[in-house]
Design a protein around this motif. Sequence first.
Motif, mmCIF file in Angstrom:
data_model
loop_
_atom_site.group_PDB
_atom_site.id
_atom_site.type_symbol
_atom_site.label_atom_id
_atom_site.label_comp_id
_atom_site.label_asym_id
_atom_site.label_seq_id
_atom_site.Cartn_x
_atom_site.Cartn_y
_atom_site.Cartn_z
ATOM 1 N N LEU A 204 57.378 44.325 60.960
ATOM 2 C CA LEU A 204 56.919 43.000 61.674
ATOM 3 C C LEU A 204 57.777 42.986 62.838
ATOM 4 C CD1 LEU A 204 58.033 40.709 58.303
ATOM 5 C CD2 LEU A 204 55.802 41.669 59.153
ATOM 6 N N PHE B 221 55.665 34.796 61.160
ATOM 7 C CA PHE B 221 56.529 35.284 59.916
ATOM 8 C C PHE B 221 56.244 34.476 59.004
ATOM 9 C CE2 PHE B 221 59.718 38.655 61.384
ATOM 10 C CZ PHE B 221 59.227 38.985 62.491
ATOM 11 N N GLN C 232 53.520 35.981 56.600
ATOM 12 C CA GLN C 232 53.872 36.846 55.650
ATOM 13 C C GLN C 232 54.640 36.279 54.354
ATOM 14 O OE1 GLN C 232 53.337 40.056 56.430
ATOM 15 N NE2 GLN C 232 52.315 39.386 58.138
#
Lengths: 235, 285
Positions: free
Chosen positions: A65, A73, A76
């Motif tokens: 990442l 983010f 995810q």
Amino acid sequence: MLELDHIEVCHGLATALWDVSLKMAAGELVCVVGPNGAGKTTLIEAIAGLNRITAGTLSMDGASLNKLARNRFCDQGIAIVPEGRRLLTTMSVQENLELGSYRAAARVHRQASLERVLALFPVLKMRLAAPAGTLSGGQQQMVAIGRALMAQPRLLLLDEPSLGLAPSIVLEMFKAIRDINESGVAVLLVEQNVAMALEIAARAYVLEEGRIIAEGTPEKLLTEPHIRRAYLGEA
Amino acid sequence: MNFPSWTLLGQSLLSGIFIGSLYGLLGLGLSLSWGMLRQINLAHFALAFLGAYLTFQLTSVGGMDPLLTLGLIAPAFFAFGVLMQWLFSRFSISPFNSLLVTFGLTVIIESLIQWIWTADYRKMDSVYGEMKFKIGSLYVPLPELLTLIIAVTLSLSTWALLRYTDLGKAMRAAAEDPQIAAAFGVNEKRLALLLSGLAATFAGVAGLCLALSYTLSPSQIYAWIGVVFAAVMIGGLGNPIGPLIAGIVIGVAEAMTMALISPAWAPLVSFSLLILVLLTRADKV
Ligand SMILES: Nc1ncnc2c1ncn2[C@@H]1O[C@H](COP(=O)(O)OP(=O)(O)OP(=O)(O)O)[C@@H](O)[C@H]1O
Ligand SMILES: [Mg+2]
């Protein structure tokens, strides 16, 4: 699921985390303890994408990442309950919660998520229209946790959720955290309240001056004299 | 002093509302960029005048209908706003420096206007200019009425956008805490570009209204700054409706002062109101 491989994070020229490695499996409850200024918030914010990593690798399910834009983010499955809550104080409680489900994959489940959050924290039902800044500290913390849950996370990052709350509310908060974890969400918990955190965690890391100095199950850590002295106030 | 007739008072009230709506329209973009992007965009006024001159050019020389010029001006100004925000963000310009930078930009745009259109007064001839109608004994000029309608429509739409849409809520969240907004998926840089584009577009629209009703000269740019700033500060930074309401209150108060006391006193009105509001509401600004 989550893996930090020898990461380093800087604030400007000052390095705040050195060579930190950490692993979490799906559904695990892990806690990080350490004194003030150890870098716990820096660590949590790095995992949430708010701090850039200057060396090492941060990965989810084996994919790095490091180069991901910070607003991606959440896709995810990472959601943060930041230190000091950081609610949008002029916006309503409902608007704060809805921000959590802003990302497309969570937005389609907004109504169901909202109902689940209100079932977890029923007191918020009456306050949905109130500006978030007018709530009590405990209720604000519930909104902060609720906002993160609205994102439908796989990994919930909690930065000192019990800070500044009355003891009875702290108990309630820990119970909610355990419930959330039991529903299948992995939890990374940073806490000053070391005794309680070690009680609910499966594993723990000890962070001091930006480095991991110990890790293991709570039982194992509690046998180490240094940790008993530093974190449980024993002579 | 003779008490003016009711007709004269009514006409003053009406013209106060009309000019107030232009204060509000000019204040709308200023309030958005100040409250939500933390930029004090002085160039907003110069941009509005650039829009006014372009409307003048396209209408008087190009023969276009003034309202249709927006089809060209709005996208161009939107692009300009986006570019400006991109530069501000690229060079991390602080709120205080934004004041200096946009003052510089104002001077540049003023010179540009002066170079192209000279310092002479310009008045747009358009089909709307001559149109008036009467309600009772009061004259309602069409250009001013259009300004009022545009100002109300834009302010209310912006309010609804910020209040009810996910996009607008994300903008408000990003204005309050960009990091947290980003953590939940908001692309706050892109929203800032959009906001800045909108604010510049609003300047272009205000320019159209200026051109419809007023005689233009480059130095006039500065005549509007004080009173519009007052409307924005009274109405609330980042608030899309406040500046319009405050603008109309100021406009009406000015017009009444002119009618009842003396035109010389009118400029004092906005600042007296501003000081009064700042004193009674010291926490809000
Ligand atoms: N934004 C920042 N800019 C510069 N230095 C920072 C910044 N944030 C944190 N630091 C520094 O980085 C180090 C780690 O801070 P951090 O906030 O991560 O610690 P912490 O373990 O969360 O502490 P606390 O228990 O007080 O919350 C500290 O030395 C701190 O002074
Ligand atoms: Mg901290």
